[in-house]
Design an enzyme around this catalytic site. Structure first.
Site, PDB file in Angstrom:
ATOM      1  CE  LYS A   1      -7.628  -2.919   6.366  1.00 38.80           C
ATOM      2  NZ  LYS A   1      -7.508  -3.993   5.404  1.00 38.80           N
TER       3      LYS A   1
ATOM      4  CG  ASP B   1      -2.561   4.092   4.756  1.00 39.44           C
ATOM      5  OD1 ASP B   1      -3.511   3.885   5.539  1.00 39.44           O
ATOM      6  OD2 ASP B   1      -2.426   3.475   3.674  1.00 39.44           O
TER       7      ASP B   1
ATOM      8  CD1 TRP C   1      -1.928  -2.328   1.817  1.00 41.01           C
ATOM      9  CD2 TRP C   1      -2.879  -1.428   0.012  1.00 41.01           C
ATOM     10  NE1 TRP C   1      -2.873  -3.213   1.340  1.00 41.01           N
ATOM     11  CE2 TRP C   1      -3.459  -2.687   0.246  1.00 41.01           C
ATOM     12  CE3 TRP C   1      -3.325  -0.672  -1.080  1.00 41.01           C
ATOM     13  CZ2 TRP C   1      -4.459  -3.216  -0.573  1.00 41.01           C
ATOM     14  CZ3 TRP C   1      -4.321  -1.189  -1.898  1.00 41.01           C
ATOM     15  CH2 TRP C   1      -4.873  -2.447  -1.638  1.00 41.01           C
TER      16      TRP C   1
END
Lengths: 356, 356
Positions: free
Chosen positions: B193, B169, B102
């Site tokens: 999440k 992030d 990511w």
């Protein structure tokens, strides 16, 4: 007491969408897991996404015609910039019809990308009508219009014949009427009117128009990347897609768009007839451009507002006040609104006439 | 049979979030309306949005420190381009730490906006560790890192001291551990999440860093516009925000982040201890960089996979297979995962040892 929800969006959805989506939160497909906790790569959710994408094309009559359906996120407002990013050439030109607040917002974003021609506008008349008789430049990279203007209660009844790609924001009337959807190259719509809860945006694209404008497009704004990833370039808004599938299946079971349109016409006729008959009310939009989704109307004498407001609230009606830029009232009668609820409102309007 | 959901995201959420959000779909706040059909401008939903935004700052210890919390749509992947659009100057420079898939995807988008310096990368070692000892250029417009690498099971334990704006992030470990969140200028996280269902993205911004890069930013990508509109620039993903609020309240009721962290540490210790003790297993990530959210591990003898897979499935465990780029197994033990479920997995690992 049953509520009659006239909200402009998010708005009423079929009761079975509420029932089934609530059940899926407690236990999805008898998996012992909630729809909120399953992987978007799980077999069960991939099946949801595939079915929803296919059912969109089926309902719109676009199967096998080179179209792809995507369920993206960000709302129709994100499409305002994705459309020029994907279609407008560097030093190119786009053509827009300015028929309302959202059309105007789309124009604002297009201007960041290049020359943006407004072919016609009804802004000077507070968007009470749909402009007609305009010309679309033959060298435009595309033409953009808004099929239904939620705030002002106007709706395009026909679409221009043009050789440039035709892009339409159908956020507030998609799946409500049977038109030739193959005349469009891109159709987009925020889900939260006729398709599902807020949180996903439907984009239907004729694939051949992509990849021609020479721009480098950020991944998340690139329609081609989303198509290649089968609408799973990143984690999609799982629940909103699932609830949208339930709504699409409800439309299919009702008999598809033609059957839904028939009911929509009956609801609109019932309400507009009362507005035109009852001396206490008048329509807000140009008669020939009246929307079958958002019925805007005013009291002929604003002093009756207090009495009328009390009466419709007592009848269980909610979401009826008009947008601040129009005033008066707005009855949004989307697909899921039963004609019985429209009759309740008409009854209140007639009761007001008797009470005055 | 109770499922033990180890999915990496979307993932397990507290049972009360499922119960309360399902109820709100049937009847929200005793209004007679579903949370799916109410206007985002209704008093009840504005209260949800306001409370969620305030609770984020409260839980992170950022109240009164010049931060704003936004609930946007599009996922963390959209932030990959929003961050450079809002922070990187024309002809400016950004610095990125490449610690996983990511992070690498974020770098790819930044490159579209200008010079993008990769200060360090662990790519050559398949991202099994967090790079350290790098230098951040003093003239960078910002430094971007990824606090937890969901796929590889690594986690930053400390963050660099730097004078340039720090962007992180935190998609897969936000609200899981008590750190000084005021060291960051932008924190972003996809909800799916520790915060809620897929469909919304949390962005926490120190407001003073905006408006300095001189770019014209499309409206939907402009953090300042979203802040000004109090996270309602357009229709927000209503249901995802509501379910996120329920999750945030659950964290608060548990005792906030410190209490949740204590339980997370106990769960991670239980599982890593078994991986290190049991000769049939080995960890996949560098020990000092091990994630407390995503525990990646392998069988020392891959021939035991068939037996092990059968055993954990029979025990009601789901979502355990590792990402294809690591292989083996990944146990995601987010906030809502009870330690009893971790014990079930440890029991299976010990049962495998006895069975072999």
């Amino acid at each position: 007491m049953k509520k009659h929800n006239y909200s402009a969006g998010p708005c009423i959805l079929p009761q079975e969408v509420f029932d089934k989506s609530a059940q899926a939160i407690l236990d999805f497909n008898n998996s012992g897991l909630s729809i909120l906790e399953i992987s978007h790569r799980s077999k069960d959710f991939v099946a949801v996404m595939d079915e929803a994408r296919a059912l969109v094309l089926n309902l719109l009559g676009l199967e096998g015609k080179g179209y792809q359906a995507l369920f993206l996120a960000g709302g129709a407002s994100l499409e305002f910039l994705m459309v020029p990013y994907n279609l407008m050439k560097e030093n190119g030109k786009a053509a827009y019809l300015d028929s309302g607040t959202w059309a105007s917002a789309a124009i604002k974003e297009a201007k960041l990308f290049g020359e943006t021609v407004i072919v016609a506008s009804s802004k000077e008349d507070n968007y009470t009508y749909i402009p007609k008789g305009y010309e679309i430049p033959a060298d435009a990279d595309y033409f953009h219009c808004t099929s239904n203007n939620t705030i002002f209660g106007t709706q395009m009844k026909t679409f221009p014949k043009t050789n440039v790609p035709l892009v339409c924001d159908m956020s507030s009337d998609i799946f409500s009427r049977d038109i030739d959807f193959s005349q469009f190259d891109i159709i987009y719509a925020g889900a939260q009117k006729n398709m599902g809860p807020a949180g996903t945006t439907l984009v239907v694209i004729k694939e051949e128009i992509l990849g021609k404008n020479g721009r480098t497009i950020p991944s998340m704004l690139d329609y081609a990347k989303h198509i290649k990833a089968e609408s799973m370039f990143n984690t999609p808004p799982v629940f909103s897609v699932y609830a949208s599938l339930l709504t699409l299946k409800w439309i299919k079971e009702k008999g598809g768009i033609p059957a839904v349109e028939k009911l929509n016409n009956a609801k609109a006729e019932l309400l507009y007839n009362e507005i035109d008959r009852n001396p206490l009310f008048k329509g807000a939009a140009n008669v020939e451009d009246r929307s079958n989704m958002n019925v805007t109307f005013l009291l002929t004498n604003p002093e009756h507002a207090e009495t009328f407001d009390k009466m419709w609230k007592e009848a269980g009606v909610s979401g009826l006040p008009g947008h601040r830029s129009v005033g008066g009232y707005r009855a949004s009668i989307y697909n899921a609104m039963p004609i019985e609820s429209v009759q309740v409102l008409v009854d209140v309007m007639q009761a007001l006439e008797k009470a005055i």
